[in-house]
Design a protein around this motif. Structure first.
Motif, mmCIF file in Angstrom:
data_model
loop_
_atom_site.group_PDB
_atom_site.id
_atom_site.type_symbol
_atom_site.label_atom_id
_atom_site.label_comp_id
_atom_site.label_asym_id
_atom_site.label_seq_id
_atom_site.Cartn_x
_atom_site.Cartn_y
_atom_site.Cartn_z
ATOM 1 N N UNK A 161 0.848 -1.197 0.000
ATOM 2 C CA UNK A 161 0.000 0.000 0.000
ATOM 3 C C UNK A 161 0.877 1.239 0.000
ATOM 4 N N UNK A 162 0.464 2.252 -0.768
ATOM 5 C CA UNK A 162 1.256 3.464 -0.896
ATOM 6 C C UNK A 162 0.890 4.494 0.166
ATOM 7 N N UNK A 163 1.907 5.271 0.553
ATOM 8 C CA UNK A 163 1.681 6.395 1.452
ATOM 9 C C UNK A 163 0.800 7.416 0.744
ATOM 10 N N UNK A 164 0.121 8.284 1.491
ATOM 11 C CA UNK A 164 -0.801 9.236 0.860
ATOM 12 C C UNK A 164 -0.147 10.112 -0.212
ATOM 13 N N UNK A 165 1.138 10.444 -0.043
ATOM 14 C CA UNK A 165 1.808 11.269 -1.051
ATOM 15 C C UNK A 165 2.407 10.440 -2.193
ATOM 16 N N UNK A 166 2.255 9.104 -2.114
ATOM 17 C CA UNK A 166 2.741 8.232 -3.177
ATOM 18 C C UNK A 166 4.240 8.014 -3.188
ATOM 19 N N UNK A 167 4.926 8.556 -2.213
ATOM 20 C CA UNK A 167 6.393 8.507 -2.216
ATOM 21 C C UNK A 167 6.927 7.148 -1.765
#
Length: 360
Positions: A161-167
């Protein structure tokens, strides 16, 4: 959202290739009833799916075999006709070198991420400019083990799963009691290990969900039936454990339980998790300042082995996929209390594993 859009539910399941395994339903938001629009065969065990609503595409995992007979993965792209719900195969491509259990798409839309429980692998797969599945670009094999002698004798990667900022990308390793945090090097098309977070021994982290504020992440632990709250440092790309709660009622001594899915309500006030064995959805209230969870209720899943569930985009309904009773069940969600109420609608489908509601 335009009035012309309607709420579809895309589902993946256990199925032999000759049988339907990926389904499209329309969900009536007033009643909670599901109407089947289409089903497609041709993919073995397309258990997990990912939906690109803007591109009207669905991505699914599938099981294949090498020339030597070893179990392998494939990634499959399908188009979704928003007016009819019809599913059409676009293309498929070989993927990671072990059977898959989870598929994710990165926020940029350039990559798919496949996870393998049995192989302890996470892989990076290309998406083409037109949204088809490209080649496997990178594969990372995990190491380590956990405290449980049978369940955690080797790595078991279960999800990404990706962090909210996609980083950053959080990869839950049930077998190693570890969350591996990766970044993607877009120049080299590689997964780069950034940091690691150990869970408590014997937890067995399975899936993760971020709080809308981006400061907290919640991990559901399959082996010991618990949920751990983490503080997320977006700048550092690290998780710090805050607290852990049981997903089971106090004093539970029924049949063996394992957890499965977790999600956070859009307003961040409630966390939902599923129990397989107790066969329930558990609801927790969130402390907005500290991220801790407080039990609200347990609700029967109206079936056995709730392998997955999802909230609708507006948060007013919850759909649960009960694998062992072959049914999809809908619940209304009280927006104030977070509590669930069975709508009375149960739809038969063979061995459902994943449900994704989306407006198209």
């Amino acid at each position: 959202m335009s009035e012309s859009k309607r709420l579809l539910v895309l589902a993946g399941s256990y199925a032999e290739a000759e049988n339907e395994g990926i389904y499209a339903y329309e969900l009536n938001e007033d009643t909670g009833s599901l109407s089947k629009l289409d089903g497609i065969a041709g993919v073995k065990n397309p258990t997990f799916v990912n939906v690109d609503a803007e591109g009207n595409k669905l991505y699914a995992i599938g099981e294949t075999a090498s020339a030597e007979g070893n179990k392998m993965s494939e990634a499959v792209a399908l188009s979704i006709d928003p007016s009819t719900g019809k599913l059409t195969l676009l293309n498929r491509n070989d993927s990671i070198s072990a059977p898959p259990c989870h598929i994710q798409r990165d926020p940029s839309g350039k990559y798919l991420i496949l996870s393998s429980y049995h192989g302890g692998l996470v892989g990076l797969q290309a998406l083409t400019d037109n949204g088809e599945v490209g080649a496997l670009l990178d594969e990372k094999k995990h190491k380590g083990q956990g405290a449980h002698p049978e369940r955690q004798d080797k790595p078991h990667v279960h999800s990404a799963f990706f962090s909210p900022d996609g980083k950053y990308m959080m990869v839950q390793d049930l077998g190693a009691d570890n969350i591996a945090i990766y970044s993607i090097d877009a120049d080299k098309n590689e997964l780069v290990l950034h940091s690691e977070t150990k869970t408590h021994p014997g937890a067995g982290p399975r899936h993760l969900a971020f709080h809308p504020n981006g400061q907290f992440a919640y991990v559901i632990n399959e082996v010991d039936s618990s949920i751990t709250s983490f503080q997320y440092d977006a700048a550092a790309g690290t998780l710090t454990e805050l607290s852990t709660v049981s997903t089971l009622p106090d004093g539970y001594d029924g049949k063996e339980n394992t957890t499965a899915e977790i999600t956070v309500s859009n307003d961040g006030r409630y966390v939902y998790g599923s129990n397989r064995g107790h066969d329930s959805i558990v609801v927790f209230a969130v402390d907005a300042d500290k991220g801790h969870l407080t039990l609200v209720e347990h609700v029967s899943a109206e079936g056995e082995h709730p392998r997955h569930f999802a909230l609708t985009p507006n948060g007013k309904l919850l759909i649960a996929a009960n694998r062992d009773t072959n049914n999809l069940v809908t619940f209304t969600v009280d927006q104030e209390s977070g509590r669930l109420k069975y709508t009375g609608h149960s739809t038969g489908v063979s061995k459902p594993v994943c449900v994704k509601p989306v407006y198209l």
